[in-house]
Design an enzyme around this catalytic site. Structure first.
Site, PDB file in Angstrom:
ATOM      1  N   SER A 155       0.918  -1.264   0.188  1.00 55.66           N
ATOM      2  CA  SER A 155       0.061  -0.003  -0.023  1.00 55.66           C
ATOM      3  C   SER A 155       0.741   1.185  -0.057  1.00 55.66           C
ATOM      4  CB  SER A 155      -0.789  -0.038   1.189  1.00 55.66           C
ATOM      5  OG  SER A 155      -1.549   1.321   1.333  1.00 55.66           O
ATOM      6  N   TYR A 166      -2.740  -1.572  10.450  1.00 62.98           N
ATOM      7  CA  TYR A 166      -2.454  -1.744   8.979  1.00 62.98           C
ATOM      8  C   TYR A 166      -1.184  -1.145   8.321  1.00 62.98           C
ATOM      9  CZ  TYR A 166      -4.019  -1.057   4.112  1.00 62.98           C
ATOM     10  OH  TYR A 166      -4.372  -1.365   2.807  1.00 62.98           O
TER      11      TYR A 166
HETATM   12  P1  NAD Z   1     -11.413  -5.894  -0.248  1.00 62.72           P
HETATM   13  O1  NAD Z   1     -12.252  -5.800   1.118  1.00 62.72           O
HETATM   14  O2  NAD Z   1     -12.426  -5.683  -1.390  1.00 62.72           O
HETATM   15  O3  NAD Z   1     -10.866  -7.377  -0.484  1.00 62.72           O
HETATM   16  C1  NAD Z   1     -10.159  -7.874   0.473  1.00 62.72           C
HETATM   17  C2  NAD Z   1     -10.151  -9.533   0.225  1.00 62.72           C
HETATM   18  O4  NAD Z   1      -9.359  -9.961   1.400  1.00 62.72           O
HETATM   19  C3  NAD Z   1     -11.335 -10.078   0.084  1.00 62.72           C
HETATM   20  O5  NAD Z   1     -11.576 -10.822  -0.994  1.00 62.72           O
HETATM   21  C4  NAD Z   1     -11.749 -10.748   1.456  1.00 62.72           C
HETATM   22  O6  NAD Z   1     -12.636 -11.738   1.364  1.00 62.72           O
HETATM   23  C5  NAD Z   1     -10.235 -11.037   1.525  1.00 62.72           C
HETATM   24  N1  NAD Z   1     -10.069 -11.494   3.017  1.00 62.72           N
HETATM   25  C6  NAD Z   1     -10.410 -10.970   4.299  1.00 62.72           C
HETATM   26  N2  NAD Z   1     -10.053 -11.979   5.142  1.00 62.72           N
HETATM   27  C7  NAD Z   1      -9.602 -12.862   4.729  1.00 62.72           C
HETATM   28  C8  NAD Z   1      -9.099 -14.005   5.467  1.00 62.72           C
HETATM   29  N3  NAD Z   1      -9.046 -14.267   6.809  1.00 62.72           N
HETATM   30  N4  NAD Z   1      -8.649 -14.907   4.582  1.00 62.72           N
HETATM   31  C9  NAD Z   1      -8.810 -14.948   3.196  1.00 62.72           C
HETATM   32  N5  NAD Z   1      -9.165 -13.787   2.677  1.00 62.72           N
HETATM   33  C10 NAD Z   1      -9.558 -12.833   3.367  1.00 62.72           C
HETATM   34  O7  NAD Z   1     -10.269  -4.647  -0.497  1.00 62.72           O
HETATM   35  P2  NAD Z   1      -9.415  -4.570  -1.541  1.00 62.72           P
HETATM   36  O8  NAD Z   1      -9.093  -3.158  -1.447  1.00 62.72           O
HETATM   37  O9  NAD Z   1      -9.468  -5.063  -2.676  1.00 62.72           O
HETATM   38  O10 NAD Z   1      -7.840  -4.964  -0.753  1.00 62.72           O
HETATM   39  C11 NAD Z   1      -6.959  -5.960  -1.443  1.00 62.72           C
HETATM   40  C12 NAD Z   1      -5.792  -5.668  -0.853  1.00 62.72           C
HETATM   41  O11 NAD Z   1      -5.353  -4.266  -1.242  1.00 62.72           O
HETATM   42  C13 NAD Z   1      -5.597  -5.503   0.815  1.00 62.72           C
HETATM   43  O12 NAD Z   1      -4.239  -6.031   1.148  1.00 62.72           O
HETATM   44  C14 NAD Z   1      -5.446  -4.016   1.024  1.00 62.72           C
HETATM   45  O13 NAD Z   1      -4.688  -3.822   2.121  1.00 62.72           O
HETATM   46  C15 NAD Z   1      -4.513  -3.447  -0.415  1.00 62.72           C
HETATM   47  N6  NAD Z   1      -4.793  -2.092  -0.704  1.00 62.72           N
HETATM   48  C16 NAD Z   1      -6.179  -1.710  -0.758  1.00 62.72           C
HETATM   49  C17 NAD Z   1      -6.286  -0.086  -1.059  1.00 62.72           C
HETATM   50  C18 NAD Z   1      -7.734   0.394  -1.637  1.00 62.72           C
HETATM   51  O14 NAD Z   1      -7.521   1.660  -1.374  1.00 62.72           O
HETATM   52  N7  NAD Z   1      -8.587  -0.343  -1.830  1.00 62.72           N
HETATM   53  C19 NAD Z   1      -5.142   0.523  -1.234  1.00 62.72           C
HETATM   54  C20 NAD Z   1      -4.130  -0.036  -0.626  1.00 62.72           C
HETATM   55  C21 NAD Z   1      -3.903  -1.477  -0.597  1.00 62.72           C
END
Ligand code: NAD
Length: 257
Positions: free
Chosen positions: A139, A152
């Site tokens: 991130s 986080y």
């Molecule tokens: P999201 O909530 O759509 O996706 C999260 C995913 O992780 C989902 O598929 C969920 O089912 C899965 N998950 C959660 N707990 C779990 C567990 N115990 N076992 C297996 N799977 C599990 O959110 P996202 O934005 O797609 O996030 C995905 C990644 O991207 C994360 O690591 C997040 O930190 C990172 N990220 C997101 C952003 C953003 O702005 N959306 C920015 C930087 C980093």
């Protein structure tokens, strides 16, 4: 079909960025395992839809990334992989002194330790094959900090360190490891933060998005899941074979500030 014959596992990929990456890897010809902790008919239907849409072999395998045994079993159950994308992640926002211990533990387990366990399980097969790609979804918060997101930010800084160590251990063996550092992408993890931010700042949705959430993203636009998928496909390409141990920011300029 540059990834034809490659087997990919994307953790936490039944929504958001993980799903976007799974889709682009499948479109590039890889067979893809999508994953989450649930085992709902919708999860398997999603894999079937992706298979139909892309023509790739896509299946859903349930495994809880908060559990070390299940992280390792996921890789074992699918017979190893050539491309491992550690993407599963959760968020919780609170001041350090009020941060619930169980939330801290869950975030460290899912956002950081899971990547250690899946990588440990996947590397022997990659070494044997002489080719592998480990892509960790960190991130902008793996490189910078904000208040109230201690667990986080600790986990995301940790995964950047794990990325560098993995890259060094695997260097010269046909295996690369890099971290993608997204800025804000409008997925469920971000959507869930909007109502609280509206309340805290007494603003409507659009104002909160522009003036609070995207205030640190100079482009003023969310990054997209398709852009994350495209970056992952690039990291799997021959052009990226010497890119290892680094972070690739896809953040609209956030970390240039
Ligand atoms: P999201 O909530 O759509 O996706 C999260 C995913 O992780 C989902 O598929 C969920 O089912 C899965 N998950 C959660 N707990 C779990 C567990 N115990 N076992 C297996 N799977 C599990 O959110 P996202 O934005 O797609 O996030 C995905 C990644 O991207 C994360 O690591 C997040 O930190 C990172 N990220 C997101 C952003 C953003 O702005 N959306 C920015 C930087 C980093």
């Amino acid at each position: 079909m540059q990834l034809a014959g490659r087997r990919a596992v994307v953790t936490g990929s039944n929504s958001g960025i993980g799903l976007g990456i799974a889709r682009e890897l499948a479109r590039a010809g890889a067979s893809v395992v999508i994953n989450s902790f649930t085992d709902a008919p919708g999860d398997h239907a999603l894999a079937a839809e992706l298979a139909t849409e892309t023509g790739a072999d896509v299946r859903y395998v349930q495994a809880d990334m908060s559990r070390p045994d299940q992280c390792r079993a996921l890789i074992g159950q699918v017979g190893g992989c050539d491309i491992l994308v550690n993407n599963a992640g959760i968020q919780h926002v609170a001041r350090i002194e009020e941060f619930p211990v169980e939330k801290w533990d869950a975030i460290i387990a899912i956002n950081l330790s899971s990547a250690f366990h899946t990588t440990a399980a996947a590397l022997p097969g990659m070494y044997a094959a002489g080719w592998g790609r480990v892509i960790n979804i960190a991130s902008a918060h793996g490189l910078t900090a904000s208040p109230y997101k201690s667990a986080y930010i600790a986990a995301k800084h940790g995964i950047v360190g794990l990325t560098r160590t993995t890259a060094l251990e695997a260097a010269g063996k046909g295996i690369t490891c890099n971290a993608i550092c997204p800025g804000y992408v409008l997925t469920p993890i971000v959507e869930k933060q909007i109502p609280d931010q509206m309340k805290t700042h007494n603003m409507d949705r659009e104002t909160v998005i522009k003036q609070v959430m995207l205030a640190r993203q100079p482009s003023g636009e969310f990054a997209t899941v398709e852009q994350m998928g495209g970056t992952a496909v690039f990291l799997c390409s021959d052009a990226a074979a010497q890119i290892t141990g680094t972070t690739i920011s896809v953040d609209g300029g956030w970390t240039a500030l």
